[in-house]
Design a protein around this motif. Structure first.
Motif, short mmCIF file in Angstrom:
data_model
loop_
_atom_site.label_atom_id
_atom_site.label_comp_id
_atom_site.label_asym_id
_atom_site.label_seq_id
_atom_site.Cartn_x
_atom_site.Cartn_y
_atom_site.Cartn_z
N ILE A 163 24.99 17.75 -6.11
CA ILE A 163 24.45 16.44 -6.49
C ILE A 163 22.97 16.42 -6.11
CG2 ILE A 163 24.98 15.28 -4.31
CD1 ILE A 163 25.89 12.86 -6.04
N ARG A 164 22.18 15.72 -6.93
CA ARG A 164 20.75 15.59 -6.64
C ARG A 164 20.54 14.69 -5.43
NH1 ARG A 164 17.91 12.68 -10.15
NH2 ARG A 164 19.72 11.90 -11.25
N LEU B 243 30.89 3.82 -2.20
CA LEU B 243 30.96 3.69 -3.65
C LEU B 243 32.05 4.58 -4.24
CD1 LEU B 243 29.55 2.41 -6.14
CD2 LEU B 243 28.12 4.44 -6.21
N LEU B 244 32.18 5.80 -3.70
CA LEU B 244 33.17 6.74 -4.20
C LEU B 244 34.54 6.54 -3.56
CD1 LEU B 244 31.08 10.04 -4.28
CD2 LEU B 244 31.69 8.56 -6.20
N GLY B 245 34.60 5.75 -2.51
CA GLY B 245 35.87 5.51 -1.84
C GLY B 245 36.30 6.69 -0.98
N THR B 246 35.33 7.38 -0.40
CA THR B 246 35.61 8.54 0.44
C THR B 246 34.97 8.34 1.81
OG1 THR B 246 33.62 9.72 -0.23
CG2 THR B 246 35.59 10.05 -1.58
N VAL C 168 24.58 9.73 -8.76
CA VAL C 168 25.99 9.42 -8.51
C VAL C 168 26.69 9.15 -9.83
CG1 VAL C 168 27.59 7.85 -7.35
CG2 VAL C 168 25.47 8.52 -6.21
N GLU C 169 26.03 8.40 -10.72
CA GLU C 169 26.61 8.12 -12.04
C GLU C 169 26.80 9.41 -12.83
OE1 GLU C 169 24.23 5.21 -14.05
OE2 GLU C 169 24.36 3.82 -12.37
N ARG D 100 17.56 3.28 -7.85
CA ARG D 100 17.90 2.88 -6.49
C ARG D 100 18.32 4.11 -5.71
NH1 ARG D 100 22.70 -0.71 -5.52
NH2 ARG D 100 22.50 -0.47 -3.32
N TYR D 101 17.93 4.20 -4.46
CA TYR D 101 18.30 5.32 -3.62
C TYR D 101 19.32 4.85 -2.59
CZ TYR D 101 14.49 7.77 -5.80
OH TYR D 101 13.68 8.36 -6.72
#
Length: 70
Positions: free
Chosen positions: A31-32, A14-17, A47-48, A4-5
């Motif tokens: 990060i890619r 997702l990261l809470g930022t 992300v994982e 998923r993109y």
């Protein structure tokens, strides 16, 4: 293409930022990411991987034995 993109805003949520943090990760190439025209997308697997590589495991302290002061 089973990954998923995610958009920058989705990664930030997702990261809470704020969106500024994933944008900085992209700018610093930490990060890619994939460019689709003028849009930037980050694979969920990236992300994982980022989370896994920056996870700090707790340290287990060994007890050397109970010693009492004389």
């Amino acid at each position: 293409m089973d990954s998923r993109y995610l958009s920058v805003d989705q990664v930030a949520e997702l990261l809470g930022t704020t969106a500024r943090f994933p944008r900085r990760l992209i700018e610093e190439r930490r990060i890619r990411y994939v460019k689709v025209g003028r849009h930037v997308r980050i694979p969920a697997s990236a992300v994982e991987e980022y989370i896994d590589s920056h996870t700090v495991e707790p340290v287990r302290l060994r007890r050397a034995g109970l010693r009492r002061a004389a």
